[in-house]
Scaffold this active site. Structure first.
Site, PDB file in Angstrom:
ATOM      1  NE  ARG A 179      -2.215  -1.165   3.342  1.00  0.00           N
ATOM      2  CZ  ARG A 179      -2.633  -1.397   4.561  1.00  0.00           C
ATOM      3  NH1 ARG A 179      -3.863  -1.108   4.882  1.00  0.00           N
ATOM      4  NH2 ARG A 179      -1.846  -1.910   5.480  1.00  0.00           N
ATOM      5  CB  ILE A 238       2.540 -17.676   4.104  1.00  0.00           C
ATOM      6  CG1 ILE A 238       3.295 -16.376   3.784  1.00  0.00           C
ATOM      7  CG2 ILE A 238       3.260 -18.880   3.535  1.00  0.00           C
ATOM      8  CD1 ILE A 238       4.576 -16.203   4.580  1.00  0.00           C
ATOM      9  CB  ALA A 239      -1.258 -13.436   3.379  1.00  0.00           C
ATOM     10  NE  ARG A 240      -5.498 -14.393   9.028  1.00  0.00           N
ATOM     11  CZ  ARG A 240      -4.411 -14.742   9.718  1.00  0.00           C
ATOM     12  NH1 ARG A 240      -3.477 -15.472   9.172  1.00  0.00           N
ATOM     13  NH2 ARG A 240      -4.277 -14.384  10.986  1.00  0.00           N
ATOM     14  CD  GLU A 269      -7.158 -21.091   7.158  1.00  0.00           C
ATOM     15  OE1 GLU A 269      -6.549 -20.956   6.083  1.00  0.00           O
ATOM     16  OE2 GLU A 269      -6.654 -20.854   8.272  1.00  0.00           O
ATOM     17  CG  HIS A 287      -3.272 -20.910   9.057  1.00  0.00           C
ATOM     18  ND1 HIS A 287      -4.358 -20.088   8.919  1.00  0.00           N
ATOM     19  CD2 HIS A 287      -2.274 -20.112   9.526  1.00  0.00           C
ATOM     20  CE1 HIS A 287      -4.052 -18.858   9.283  1.00  0.00           C
ATOM     21  NE2 HIS A 287      -2.783 -18.846   9.665  1.00  0.00           N
TER      22      HIS A 287
HETATM   23  C1  DGY Z   1      -0.916 -15.282  12.460  1.00  0.00           C
HETATM   24  O1  DGY Z   1      -0.124 -15.042  13.358  1.00  0.00           O
HETATM   25  O2  DGY Z   1      -1.680 -14.432  12.008  1.00  0.00           O
HETATM   26  C2  DGY Z   1      -0.919 -16.672  11.938  1.00  0.00           C
HETATM   27  O3  DGY Z   1      -1.506 -16.738  10.686  1.00  0.00           O
HETATM   28  C3  DGY Z   1      -1.627 -17.581  12.902  1.00  0.00           C
HETATM   29  O4  DGY Z   1      -2.998 -17.312  12.840  1.00  0.00           O
END
Ligand code: DGY
Length: 332
Positions: A179, A238-240, A269, A287
């Protein structure tokens, strides 16, 4: 009277002992998954909760649990929490940044490498007993990592730690989009060059997603974005879950729009889109980006320190070290 708190998921034994030194505790050593009604029921009369990404803390839940004063999330991400709703009700929210940065960056890099070099796919091949002859010239040939272009979408602490690994350890050209652009000294430290999103998509050999989830980042990578990537490129998330349109990704992997994907997070998930399970050129993990024993313990310890401080105890009483909405205190 001691405050009552709820720990929603199982935690380390020493953390559970420490919680009990300060609070009346209801915890969940069997690590059951509670539905919404069960969660609300167990939160009655509780002033604090040690929560995780599995629980949605929103206005409706807060209104049903008016005694709640602190929500201490175990995780750096807190998109499971409606922070604005907490703030207006004087509920302090905390998260666990920093302690997981390097571990999560290691994992992102490992998942990207496993994806590029087709490690899961070839491991499944060996386990199936399909390996009958050696020396096939293109058997599981993947993409190089050393010297390739690493793209990073989202350049917070974890993004920067991944950039350092790529630039310093693997001779990669690192480009990023965020951003806001990093200050020049941070760019120099990470060896990363700022580009617009279209350039990031077009030039990355390996694209890693490390941005927080919000309505703005929902489906930040969908069919249109995947179509701009190189056919040899890989995508690692690896984010969300929800940042990638999982159905569009499965389609792109089948169609050869990109070469492969590594996913540690998924829309909805622990359910996984069935089309993702059906494509071979993918590495799927549950996750676990921050899941080293040491780091998971550090996250739980920080969450509990925050809970103790948020409820007015210990050396930082009233001043938890990693608050998300300190302004909530003004609404009390
Ligand atoms: C975080 O720290 O956000 C990891 O994804 C664990 O939820």
């Amino acid at each position: 009277m001691r405050p009552s708190v709820l720990a929603t998921r199982a935690t380390f034994p020493d953390i559970a002992v420490r919680l009990r030194q300060h609070f009346d505790v209801e915890d969940n050593p069997a690590d059951e998954i509670w539905n919404r009604d069960e969660l609300v029921r167990r939160l009655q009369g509780k002033q604090g909760v040690m929560s995780t990404g599995s629980e949605r803390i929103d206005a409706e839940l807060l209104d049903a649990c008016p005694q709640l004063k602190a929500v201490c999330n175990v995780g750096v991400g807190y998109n499971n929490i409606d922070v604005a709703a907490c703030t207006t009700r004087g509920v302090l929210v905390t998260n666990t940044p920093d302690v997981l940065t390097e571990t999560t960056a290691d994992y992102g890099f490992a998942l990207m490498m496993a994806t590029a070099r087709r490690i899961a796919e070839s491991e499944r091949f060996v386990r199936r007993g399909d390996w009958r002859k050696t020396g096939i010239y293109d058997m599981f040939a993947g993409g190089d990592v050393y010297g390739a272009t690493l793209g990073i979408l989202g350049m917070g602490r974890i993004g920067r730690a991944i950039a350092r690994r790529g630039a310093l350890g693997f001779g990669m050209q690192v480009i990023y989009h965020n951003r806001s652009r990093l200050p020049a000294d941070l760019e120099d430290m990470t060896g990363a060059r700022y580009v617009d999103k279209a350039t990031l998509l077009r030039e990355s050999d390996h694209l890693i997603l490390v941005l927080p989830y919000s309505p703005d980042s929902h489906h930040a990578i969908g069919a249109a974005e995947l179509a701009q990537m190189k056919p040899q490129a890989t995508l690692t998330n690896i984010a969300r879950g929800g940042i990638v349109d999982d159905a569009a990704l499965a389609h792109a992997l089948r169609a050869g729009t990109i070469a492969a994907a590594g996913l540690d997070v998924f829309e909805g998930e622990p359910a996984i889109h069935p089309d993702l399970l059906a494509v071979p050129n993918i590495v799927l993990t549950p996750h676990i980006g921050s899941a080293s024993v040491k780091t998971r313990h550090a996250m739980a310890a920080l969450a509990i320190d925050n809970l103790i401080a948020a409820l007015g105890f210990g050396p930082r009483a009233g001043r938890p070290s990693t608050p998300v909405n300190l302004e909530a205190l003004g609404a009390r």
